[in-house]
Motif scaffolding. Sequence first.
Motif, PDB file in Angstrom:
ATOM      1  N   ASP A 232     -27.586  17.625 -13.018  1.00 35.71           N
ATOM      2  CA  ASP A 232     -26.949  18.753 -13.410  1.00 35.71           C
ATOM      3  C   ASP A 232     -25.350  18.657 -13.600  1.00 35.71           C
ATOM      4  O   ASP A 232     -24.688  19.772 -13.789  1.00 35.71           O
ATOM      5  CB  ASP A 232     -27.018  20.233 -12.580  1.00 35.71           C
ATOM      6  CG  ASP A 232     -26.574  19.707 -11.143  1.00 35.71           C
ATOM      7  OD1 ASP A 232     -26.319  18.855 -10.759  1.00 35.71           O
ATOM      8  OD2 ASP A 232     -26.259  20.830 -10.291  1.00 35.71           O
ATOM      9  N   THR A 233     -24.842  17.321 -13.690  1.00 35.57           N
ATOM     10  CA  THR A 233     -23.533  17.037 -13.634  1.00 35.57           C
ATOM     11  C   THR A 233     -22.883  17.219 -15.134  1.00 35.57           C
ATOM     12  O   THR A 233     -23.597  16.756 -16.062  1.00 35.57           O
ATOM     13  CB  THR A 233     -23.243  15.557 -13.416  1.00 35.57           C
ATOM     14  OG1 THR A 233     -23.800  15.487 -11.945  1.00 35.57           O
ATOM     15  CG2 THR A 233     -21.748  15.342 -13.517  1.00 35.57           C
ATOM     16  N   LEU A 234     -22.104  18.142 -15.410  1.00 32.47           N
ATOM     17  CA  LEU A 234     -21.607  18.444 -16.663  1.00 32.47           C
ATOM     18  C   LEU A 234     -20.715  17.325 -17.111  1.00 32.47           C
ATOM     19  O   LEU A 234     -20.668  16.938 -18.479  1.00 32.47           O
ATOM     20  CB  LEU A 234     -20.808  19.863 -16.859  1.00 32.47           C
ATOM     21  CG  LEU A 234     -20.090  20.226 -17.850  1.00 32.47           C
ATOM     22  CD1 LEU A 234     -20.870  20.401 -19.132  1.00 32.47           C
ATOM     23  CD2 LEU A 234     -19.343  21.580 -17.688  1.00 32.47           C
ATOM     24  N   ALA A 235     -19.473  17.124 -16.099  1.00 31.35           N
ATOM     25  CA  ALA A 235     -18.667  16.227 -16.687  1.00 31.35           C
ATOM     26  C   ALA A 235     -17.924  15.378 -15.607  1.00 31.35           C
ATOM     27  O   ALA A 235     -18.450  15.726 -14.380  1.00 31.35           O
ATOM     28  CB  ALA A 235     -17.496  17.116 -17.179  1.00 31.35           C
ATOM     29  N   VAL A 236     -17.306  14.243 -15.721  1.00 28.58           N
ATOM     30  CA  VAL A 236     -16.689  13.410 -14.902  1.00 28.58           C
ATOM     31  C   VAL A 236     -15.306  13.435 -15.231  1.00 28.58           C
ATOM     32  O   VAL A 236     -14.989  12.952 -16.555  1.00 28.58           O
ATOM     33  CB  VAL A 236     -17.423  11.994 -14.809  1.00 28.58           C
ATOM     34  CG1 VAL A 236     -16.365  11.014 -13.724  1.00 28.58           C
ATOM     35  CG2 VAL A 236     -18.788  12.031 -14.075  1.00 28.58           C
ATOM     36  N   SER A 237     -14.161  13.494 -14.338  1.00 25.52           N
ATOM     37  CA  SER A 237     -12.848  13.615 -14.744  1.00 25.52           C
ATOM     38  C   SER A 237     -12.124  12.860 -13.656  1.00 25.52           C
ATOM     39  O   SER A 237     -11.936  13.204 -12.602  1.00 25.52           O
ATOM     40  CB  SER A 237     -12.237  15.118 -14.614  1.00 25.52           C
ATOM     41  OG  SER A 237     -10.958  14.910 -15.193  1.00 25.52           O
ATOM     42  N   VAL A 238     -11.455  11.805 -14.290  1.00 27.69           N
ATOM     43  CA  VAL A 238     -11.051  10.534 -13.570  1.00 27.69           C
ATOM     44  C   VAL A 238      -9.716  10.150 -14.072  1.00 27.69           C
ATOM     45  O   VAL A 238      -9.648   9.722 -15.463  1.00 27.69           O
ATOM     46  CB  VAL A 238     -11.818   9.509 -13.129  1.00 27.69           C
ATOM     47  CG1 VAL A 238     -11.028   8.376 -12.399  1.00 27.69           C
ATOM     48  CG2 VAL A 238     -13.194   9.848 -12.197  1.00 27.69           C
ATOM     49  N   MET A 239      -8.515  10.378 -13.500  1.00 28.57           N
ATOM     50  CA  MET A 239      -7.106   9.916 -13.968  1.00 28.57           C
ATOM     51  C   MET A 239      -7.374   8.369 -14.265  1.00 28.57           C
ATOM     52  O   MET A 239      -7.806   7.803 -13.626  1.00 28.57           O
ATOM     53  CB  MET A 239      -6.144  10.385 -13.092  1.00 28.57           C
ATOM     54  CG  MET A 239      -5.867   9.932 -12.053  1.00 28.57           C
ATOM     55  SD  MET A 239      -4.718  10.527 -10.995  1.00 28.57           S
ATOM     56  CE  MET A 239      -3.651  11.379 -12.028  1.00 28.57           C
TER      57      MET A 239
ATOM     58  N   ALA B 215     -17.128   4.395 -17.075  1.00 29.88           N
ATOM     59  CA  ALA B 215     -17.965   4.475 -18.422  1.00 29.88           C
ATOM     60  C   ALA B 215     -18.984   3.728 -18.421  1.00 29.88           C
ATOM     61  O   ALA B 215     -20.090   4.237 -19.229  1.00 29.88           O
ATOM     62  CB  ALA B 215     -16.558   4.380 -19.633  1.00 29.88           C
ATOM     63  N   ALA B 216     -18.925   2.499 -18.173  1.00 24.39           N
ATOM     64  CA  ALA B 216     -20.147   1.670 -18.207  1.00 24.39           C
ATOM     65  C   ALA B 216     -21.285   1.954 -17.455  1.00 24.39           C
ATOM     66  O   ALA B 216     -22.363   1.712 -17.731  1.00 24.39           O
ATOM     67  CB  ALA B 216     -19.546   0.246 -17.919  1.00 24.39           C
ATOM     68  N   GLY B 217     -20.968   2.838 -16.418  1.00 24.65           N
ATOM     69  CA  GLY B 217     -22.080   3.026 -15.616  1.00 24.65           C
ATOM     70  C   GLY B 217     -22.622   4.504 -15.762  1.00 24.65           C
ATOM     71  O   GLY B 217     -23.581   4.654 -15.277  1.00 24.65           O
ATOM     72  N   LEU B 218     -22.120   5.367 -16.898  1.00 21.63           N
ATOM     73  CA  LEU B 218     -22.718   6.565 -17.143  1.00 21.63           C
ATOM     74  C   LEU B 218     -23.553   6.395 -18.184  1.00 21.63           C
ATOM     75  O   LEU B 218     -23.445   5.369 -19.078  1.00 21.63           O
ATOM     76  CB  LEU B 218     -21.417   7.275 -17.459  1.00 21.63           C
ATOM     77  CG  LEU B 218     -20.561   8.026 -16.385  1.00 21.63           C
ATOM     78  CD1 LEU B 218     -19.424   8.750 -17.231  1.00 21.63           C
ATOM     79  CD2 LEU B 218     -21.559   8.634 -15.471  1.00 21.63           C
TER      80      LEU B 218
ATOM     81  N   PRO C 221     -23.324  12.900 -18.618  1.00 19.38           N
ATOM     82  CA  PRO C 221     -22.002  13.733 -18.343  1.00 19.38           C
ATOM     83  C   PRO C 221     -21.000  13.384 -19.433  1.00 19.38           C
ATOM     84  O   PRO C 221     -20.921  12.060 -19.449  1.00 19.38           O
ATOM     85  CB  PRO C 221     -21.673  13.576 -17.034  1.00 19.38           C
ATOM     86  CG  PRO C 221     -22.527  13.126 -16.226  1.00 19.38           C
ATOM     87  CD  PRO C 221     -23.435  12.323 -17.241  1.00 19.38           C
ATOM     88  N   TYR C 222     -19.912  14.133 -19.859  1.00 18.36           N
ATOM     89  CA  TYR C 222     -18.746  13.973 -20.442  1.00 18.36           C
ATOM     90  C   TYR C 222     -17.693  13.243 -19.680  1.00 18.36           C
ATOM     91  O   TYR C 222     -17.615  13.697 -18.533  1.00 18.36           O
ATOM     92  CB  TYR C 222     -18.462  15.160 -21.092  1.00 18.36           C
ATOM     93  CG  TYR C 222     -19.285  16.005 -22.285  1.00 18.36           C
ATOM     94  CD1 TYR C 222     -19.149  15.349 -23.467  1.00 18.36           C
ATOM     95  CD2 TYR C 222     -20.065  16.925 -21.818  1.00 18.36           C
ATOM     96  CE1 TYR C 222     -20.139  15.766 -24.446  1.00 18.36           C
ATOM     97  CE2 TYR C 222     -20.980  17.254 -22.770  1.00 18.36           C
ATOM     98  CZ  TYR C 222     -20.889  17.015 -24.249  1.00 18.36           C
ATOM     99  OH  TYR C 222     -21.796  17.461 -25.102  1.00 18.36           O
ATOM    100  N   LEU C 223     -17.217  12.448 -20.368  1.00 24.69           N
ATOM    101  CA  LEU C 223     -16.132  11.491 -19.382  1.00 24.69           C
ATOM    102  C   LEU C 223     -14.745  12.028 -19.901  1.00 24.69           C
ATOM    103  O   LEU C 223     -14.516  11.784 -20.905  1.00 24.69           O
ATOM    104  CB  LEU C 223     -16.282  10.143 -19.287  1.00 24.69           C
ATOM    105  CG  LEU C 223     -15.303   9.372 -18.663  1.00 24.69           C
ATOM    106  CD1 LEU C 223     -15.156   9.772 -17.091  1.00 24.69           C
ATOM    107  CD2 LEU C 223     -16.009   7.934 -18.985  1.00 24.69           C
ATOM    108  N   HIS C 224     -14.051  12.423 -18.939  1.00 26.09           N
ATOM    109  CA  HIS C 224     -12.416  13.032 -19.172  1.00 26.09           C
ATOM    110  C   HIS C 224     -11.692  12.174 -18.551  1.00 26.09           C
ATOM    111  O   HIS C 224     -11.832  11.922 -17.195  1.00 26.09           O
ATOM    112  CB  HIS C 224     -12.365  14.366 -18.981  1.00 26.09           C
ATOM    113  CG  HIS C 224     -10.727  14.775 -19.073  1.00 26.09           C
ATOM    114  ND1 HIS C 224     -10.325  15.024 -17.859  1.00 26.09           N
ATOM    115  CD2 HIS C 224      -9.945  14.578 -20.115  1.00 26.09           C
ATOM    116  CE1 HIS C 224      -9.072  15.459 -18.221  1.00 26.09           C
ATOM    117  NE2 HIS C 224      -8.795  15.138 -19.386  1.00 26.09           N
TER     118      HIS C 224
END
Length: 381
Positions: free
Chosen positions: A146-153, A169-172, A177-180
């Motif tokens: 149920d993960t919507l997004a991953v946000s990592v600076m 990015a390679a592991g998703l 989930p959307y990656l921000h």
Amino acid sequence: MHSSSQSIYLDNAATTATDPRVGELVLRLMTLEYGNAGSRTHEFGLDASRHVSRARDQIAACVAAASDEIVFTSGATESDNIAILGLADHGEATGCRHIVSTAVEHKAVLEPLARLEARGFTITRIAPNRAGEVSADAVLAAVRQDTLAVSVMHANNETGAIQPIGAIAAGLAQDGPYLHVDAAQTFGRRTSELRDARIDLVSLSGHKVFGPKGVGALVARRRGMRRPPLTPLMVGGGQEFGIRPGTQPVPLIAGFGLAAEIAIAEEPARTARCAAVRSEALTALAPLAPTVHGGSDPLANILSFAIPGVDSEAVMVALKGLVALSNGSACTSARYEPSHVMLAMGLDPDEVAGTVRLSWCHDTGPIPWTEIVARMDDLRI
């Protein structure tokens, strides 16, 4: 360059000077070619629209995106808010109410996450190691059905620590989930990693890359033909593909586009110069036995460190009039509280209280390291 008559500016992580080539363009569009890009009935408006289109093309080329995937905003803070809060409605509609982030994000990410938490979302905040680096494995292991997004600076604004956005990015999963990525500090400095097509949303800032203040962008990449399902935070006018309404600040947008284009062209030379300054700094500071943060491969233009037994406030007072520096994020410097970044790194209270940040640029002139070190040395217990 970039110094006053009294001190050398070493706070480029907070903001940078506007490149003179950019400033010339901005001033011209403010005073001579000042049309509204939404006015299509005359040449003033059409010229303004062309400037906006060109800037969109320039920034898209920098990050290997399509031009219509660039949404202009007021800066990375607004872009972060749109990326995170804008996904909330989609998350609620699909039952995906979980977000993975880190404990060292900028407040422009942490505070929107806190708002979603108050709405019933679950937030997993991954802690860094003592150098300020987050493990890609830890981020990926936290992803759920149920993960919507991953946000990592991409890089931390206080320590310069680089986060493994490529590995994340390679592991998703491609349809996962959307990656921000908040790339305020790395756009124009380590841009190649931002071109990864699996990164759905990227926040950019103009004033961190020698462009004007008050402008930024959100890169919103399509998946196939589908745009990220962002609900606008404001409405009225339909500009920026309906995501960010309001009269477009043409001079600022055009200035950002030019600054971005110049930064990419000059990135190798700028990086080499900043790396040379960092080497000078580490050599000069070595007799003080500093504890250096940021890991093994930090940004070349940021040095975060603490001198044993020396408080950061005392350092800034001692160096006042010689260099301009910081002991944390400029966005929260008015609050006299320990850095959430340093606390998340697990540093002891004395090290947190003693940490200062020097940040320079390719255009920084000679730095008086001997005098800097002498004044710091006088503070040691």
